[in-house]
Design an enzyme around this catalytic site. Structure first.
Site, PDB file in Angstrom:
ATOM      1  CD  GLU A 299      25.005   7.964 -11.616  1.00 52.56           C
ATOM      2  OE1 GLU A 299      26.162   7.517 -11.665  1.00 52.56           O
ATOM      3  OE2 GLU A 299      23.994   7.247 -11.469  1.00 52.56           O
TER       4      GLU A 299
HETATM    5  C1  ACM Z   1      24.544   7.232  -7.164  1.00 53.30           C
HETATM    6  O1  ACM Z   1      25.390   6.407  -6.785  1.00 53.30           O
HETATM    7  N1  ACM Z   1      24.263   7.382  -8.438  1.00 53.30           N
HETATM    8  C2  ACM Z   1      23.854   8.056  -6.222  1.00 53.30           C
END
Ligand code: ACM
Length: 497
Positions: A299
């Site tokens: 992310e």
């Molecule tokens: C995640 O759930 N950001 C790995």
């Protein structure tokens, strides 16, 4: 309750026998050879049997094979693999056999699951022969201790549950935007300046070196290895709050206690960034005996791909420089030439799986953590008070009815390293919150990871799982009475008023 053999995960072979049961009595002793490596597992066994029966159980280091004896041995005539084990209950005694001490731990927890406590003290196990070995070598639980801190005592409860279901990897998500939870000698300001709080300003905390060693030892004695994660190059607000040198203007950023993701990032063009990566992963490697360190990589929404690649490479190089292997979230699959043996952790089922398939063909191994199945912070249903729901609602059957080998279309089955559940703690403040999300789903994920497909059936699973609810109650653990389970009736409480 009739004697269902309530073994979860389902073993490879289970043969009931017509011999009399084993009964824990005042003369019950645990017997092992006098070898140093067997002492911890013998202590664990005596402790477990003592707790179940309410009677102290002694250990003898001698050759002794009499009625009432629980005999533990290292042997080699077992199904393949280091974790294989055998449990034979019959003629009023028990044999626990394995190739390794990890296998013996699996044998002990299997015996624990076979034991039925008597209301007036003592316990018994029906005669049976079990021979068993896991489908996957990596059977994990990822736990976010950054969003809400989890104390060492609470962590030990979680590790105990993992061992009870033969999970063998505890992945600790130690750092995020909100906090940094492990004290590292090269950067003491990380926990000094960025560990005091949790999400919403709830109390925080951190693990000292002594805490860390205690966690590792407690886990090791229960056949659980710890894989620590320092999440980079995103999810780094806490580090940037502690050390202004990680920011282009040289100034620390504000503490962040919300639950947004994707806004923070390291900077490839700051030399301090690379020194930071080398130091923190170097410290982590020195403090952690296992083979793997997790570099995060998920992310990163505010960075071009070239810079992302350079930063992932820098973190991965800091790990491999110390002889460790890299684990990282699925986003790193787009980085070419990952170090040999990298484990890529698949989590977001909404995206195109082609990069994972390509990474696997180039030598990476894939760890299965599909959010829609094993993210145990997802709500069980729409009105559930805890958890998030971005990956949907995950009830017991959702966690159970999937196959790691065929989940990602086009992935060679041998590229699957194993299965790892995950719990993110944005909404989970207490041990009760945590165990409510883990139980009963953790048992389902454990069976997916351990048991061959041919041994798996949801109705059979819920039948075997029913007595586990009673054990969780006896242990005082909060859990979700999933309507998909077949729990025995709860003990009626007094009507109010
Ligand atoms: C995640 O759930 N950001 C790995």
């Amino acid at each position: 309750m009739s004697d269902v053999f309530a073994v979860v995960p389902a073993p490879l072979v289970l043969e009931p026998s017509s011999e009399p049961p084993f009964v824990i009595s005042p003369s019950t002793v645990v017997v092992v050879d006098a070898a140093d490596e067997l002492v911890p597992v013998a202590v664990l066994t005596a402790d477990l049997l003592g707790r179940v029966s309410g009677r102290p159980v002694e250990i003898r280091y001698a050759e002794l094979d009499a009625p009432g004896v629980v005999r533990m041995r290292l042997v080699d005539d077992l199904p393949p693999g280091p974790e294989a084990y055998r449990v034979v209950v019959g003629e009023g005694r028990v044999a626990l056999e394995a190739r390794t001490t990890d296998g013996l731990v699996h044998a002990v927890v299997t015996l624990r699951q076979l034991l039925r406590a008597h209301p007036d003290g003592g316990a018994h196990a029906a005669a049976v022969r079990i021979e068993d070995a896991p489908r996957y070598a990596w059977r994990g639980l990822s736990l976010d201790v950054a969003r809400h801190f989890v104390t060492v005592a609470d962590l030990e409860v979680v590790i105990g549950l993992m061992a009870h279901y033969k999970l063998n990897v505890l992945h600790l998500h130690l750092t995020d935007d909100q906090a940094w939870r492990l004290d590292l000698p090269s950067r003491p300001g990380l926990v000094r300046r960025a560990s005091a709080h949790s999400v919403d300003g709830d109390p925080g905390g951190h693990y000292s070196r002594a805490d860390w060693d205690q966690i590792l030892a407690f886990a090791r004695a229960r056949a659980v290895r710890v894989v620590p994660e320092i999440d980079v190059p995103g999810h780094v607000n806490a580090a940037q709050h502690a050390y202004g040198e990680l920011n282009p203007d040289g100034e620390p950023v504000e503490e962040y206690l919300g639950i947004e993701v994707g806004f923070s990032r390291l900077h490839d063009d700051l030399p301090e960034t690379h020194a930071f990566l080398a130091d923190v992963f170097g410290d982590l490697a020195e403090m952690t005996p296992g083979d793997y360190l997790h570099i995060g990589g998920d992310e990163v929404l505010t960075m071009g791909h070239d810079e992302y690649e350079r930063l992932v490479r820098s973190a991965a190089a800091a790990v491999t420089a110390h002889g460790k292997r890299v684990v990282a979230w699925q986003e790193v699959a787009s980085v070419p030439d990952l170090p040999a043996g990298t484990v890529v952790q698949y989590w977001d089922t909404r995206v195109d799986p082609a990069p994972f398939v390509r990474a696997a063909r180039a030598g990476a191994r894939i760890l299965m953590s599909p959010g829609s199945r094993v993210y145990l912070d997802m709500k069980y249903g729409p009105d559930f008070p805890l958890g998030l729901e971005w990956a949907g609602h995950v009830e017991l059957r959702d966690s159970y009815e999937w196959d790691p080998a065929t989940l990602v279309v086009g992935l060679p089955p041998e590229a699957v390293a194993g299965v790892e559940a995950a719990v993110w703690t944005e909404t989970l403040r207490t041990l009760d919150d945590l165990t409510t999300m883990l139980l009963p789903r953790l048992a389902a994920v454990a069976e997916v990871a351990w048991s061959d497909l041919g041994r798996r059936d949801f109705d059979d699973f819920t039948t075997r799982l029913a007595p586990h609810g009673e054990v969780w109650d006896q242990l005082g653990l909060a859990w979700h009475r999933s309507p998909q389970g077949r729990w025995s009736a709860p003990v009626a409480s007094e009507p109010a008023g």
